[in-house]
Design a protein around this motif. Structure first.
Motif, mmCIF file in Angstrom:
data_model
loop_
_atom_site.group_PDB
_atom_site.id
_atom_site.type_symbol
_atom_site.label_atom_id
_atom_site.label_comp_id
_atom_site.label_asym_id
_atom_site.label_seq_id
_atom_site.Cartn_x
_atom_site.Cartn_y
_atom_site.Cartn_z
ATOM 1 N N THR A 10 -32.165 -78.020 61.118
ATOM 2 C CA THR A 10 -30.653 -77.733 60.491
ATOM 3 C C THR A 10 -30.516 -76.632 59.655
ATOM 4 N N ARG A 11 -29.368 -76.335 59.247
ATOM 5 C CA ARG A 11 -28.715 -75.314 58.625
ATOM 6 C C ARG A 11 -28.887 -74.136 59.300
ATOM 7 N N ASN A 12 -28.937 -73.737 60.509
ATOM 8 C CA ASN A 12 -28.913 -72.600 61.422
ATOM 9 C C ASN A 12 -27.489 -71.864 61.287
ATOM 10 N N TRP A 148 -18.281 -85.878 53.595
ATOM 11 C CA TRP A 148 -19.331 -86.625 54.300
ATOM 12 C C TRP A 148 -20.550 -85.828 54.488
ATOM 13 N N HIS A 149 -21.695 -86.750 54.422
ATOM 14 C CA HIS A 149 -23.094 -86.102 54.380
ATOM 15 C C HIS A 149 -23.980 -87.028 54.560
ATOM 16 N N VAL A 197 -24.350 -76.480 59.600
ATOM 17 C CA VAL A 197 -24.235 -75.107 59.810
ATOM 18 C C VAL A 197 -24.284 -74.406 58.641
ATOM 19 N N GLY A 198 -25.152 -73.321 58.430
ATOM 20 C CA GLY A 198 -24.893 -72.481 57.366
ATOM 21 C C GLY A 198 -26.264 -72.481 56.523
ATOM 22 N N TRP A 205 -27.820 -76.154 44.553
ATOM 23 C CA TRP A 205 -27.445 -77.321 43.669
ATOM 24 C C TRP A 205 -26.507 -77.319 42.447
ATOM 25 N N LYS A 206 -26.797 -76.017 41.964
ATOM 26 C CA LYS A 206 -25.713 -75.722 40.973
ATOM 27 C C LYS A 206 -24.204 -75.955 41.627
ATOM 28 N N SER A 207 -24.061 -75.466 42.656
ATOM 29 C CA SER A 207 -22.357 -75.848 43.113
ATOM 30 C C SER A 207 -22.624 -77.050 43.724
ATOM 31 N N SER A 208 -23.471 -77.442 44.678
ATOM 32 C CA SER A 208 -23.195 -78.396 45.488
ATOM 33 C C SER A 208 -23.131 -80.021 44.911
ATOM 34 N N LEU A 209 -23.649 -79.997 43.768
ATOM 35 C CA LEU A 209 -23.468 -81.335 42.875
ATOM 36 C C LEU A 209 -22.056 -81.333 42.396
ATOM 37 N N LYS A 210 -21.249 -80.397 42.459
ATOM 38 C CA LYS A 210 -19.743 -80.453 42.036
ATOM 39 C C LYS A 210 -18.910 -80.592 43.184
ATOM 40 N N SER A 211 -19.095 -79.949 44.293
ATOM 41 C CA SER A 211 -18.595 -79.714 45.496
ATOM 42 C C SER A 211 -19.283 -79.316 46.598
ATOM 43 N N GLN A 212 -19.473 -80.133 47.604
ATOM 44 C CA GLN A 212 -20.367 -79.851 48.629
ATOM 45 C C GLN A 212 -19.752 -79.157 49.592
ATOM 46 N N SER A 213 -20.436 -77.891 50.143
ATOM 47 C CA SER A 213 -19.880 -77.183 51.304
ATOM 48 C C SER A 213 -21.081 -76.945 52.330
ATOM 49 N N ILE A 214 -22.387 -76.659 51.921
ATOM 50 C CA ILE A 214 -23.526 -76.593 52.804
ATOM 51 C C ILE A 214 -24.044 -78.012 53.098
ATOM 52 N N GLY A 215 -24.553 -78.372 54.113
ATOM 53 C CA GLY A 215 -25.125 -79.683 54.278
ATOM 54 C C GLY A 215 -23.859 -80.671 54.660
#
Length: 300
Positions: A10-12, A148-149, A197-198, A205-215
């Motif tokens: 994943t994450r290509n 969604w994740h 994707v990405g 995690w420093k940004s994704s735990l507040k607002s997820q864009s990757i994953g």
């Protein structure tokens, strides 16, 4: 650090098609499967849908103290500055708290509650340990949502979890109703792995735990999976319990109601599914987000 084979790439850079999961949903067999508290119909439902809902599993007074600890923490400036505490974008309210079981005996005891652990053993077919502990909180009028994740996609990519052999147990610390941002799940989505994707940024995690864009899965995959069996949003009183499989796609809306929503999450991982080198991340996430093998012991 362990190096596992990657069965879930994943994450290509480009979008990849979803594909079936590579292991069973119910890992126990024979006498081990029938010895636990879940009946055949419940095991079949978990296998089919990827989650089980228990309305009013605990009495409200059994979980009141945990909500009280969260409220006390929110007022403590020293606690709010800990790395385990994730504040919302405006740093006004607590969004998530991780690893509270490591500095609270009450929370640690709850992770070992036999009424929950016996069901987890029955499904996963092995001893388990706490991969991750968190509280997600949404204040009235302003609590943010979650995209969604699949949790497994993140744990695989950023923590090195090799297989789908983990379960989240979510205890409602407040009433979850249709208006305060209850968890939404796509029944049956756990049967497919959806690559995202990405590339994973450094310290994502420093940004994704507040607002997820990757994953975040492609919208086309969400639409396809939701089109098969729709979307479920279990609601009920404080003390209700939700068990959901690690690959079940889920999300929640922003809380625009006046009523707060706080849910406690214990993530149980099989001792036979210990973490290795992250599959799609430069470095492992911190210990408070993902317990590493050397700290697991024999599980429980």
């Amino acid at each position: 650090m362990l190096q596992h084979a990657d069965f879930y790439p994943t994450r290509n850079e480009s979008e990849q098609a979803m594909f079936p999961r590579q292991e069973p949903v119910i890992h126990s067999r024979g006498a081990q499967q029938t010895a636990g508290p879940l009946g055949k119909s419940q095991l079949d439902q978990f296998d089919r849908d990827g989650f089980l809902w228990f309305n009013g599993f605990f009495q409200p007074e059994e979980v009141d103290s945990f909500l009280g600890e969260l409220v006390t923490m929110a007022k403590d400036p020293n606690m709010r500055d800990r790395e385990e505490v994730v504040m919302d974008a405006g740093r006004e309210e607590i969004r998530s708290v991780f690893a509270m079981h490591q500095f609270s005996e009450a929370f640690d005891r709850m992770t070992r509650e036999p009424r929950i652990v016996d069901m987890i053993h029955q499904i996963l077919g092995s001893d388990v340990y706490i991969h991750q502990f968190r509280i997600n909180s949404k204040t009235g009028f302003s609590g943010g949502g979650f995209e969604w994740h699949s949790d497994f996609e993140t744990w695989h990519s950023e923590d090195g979890m090799p297989k789908m052999r983990a379960i989240s147990a979510s205890i409602m610390l407040t009433e979850n109703n249709p208006y305060n941002g209850p968890l939404m799940l796509i029944p049956g989505s756990h049967k497919q792995f959806v690559p995202c994707v990405g590339r994973t940024p450094e310290q994502n995690w420093k940004s994704s735990l507040k607002s997820q864009s990757i994953g975040v899965p492609p919208r086309s995959a969400i639409a396809q999976l939701a089109g098969d069996d729709g979307i479920a949003a279990p609601v009920g009183p404080a003390g209700s319990l939700l068990l959901f499989e690690c690959n079940t796609l889920h999300a929640s809306n922003r809380n625009m109601s006046p009523w707060p929503r706080a849910n406690l999450f214990f993530v149980y991982n099989s001792v036979d599914n210990q973490l290795g080198k992250p599959f799609s991340s430069p470095k492992p996430r911190p210990e408070y987000l993902a317990t590493r093998p050397q700290n697991v012991g024999r599980g429980f």
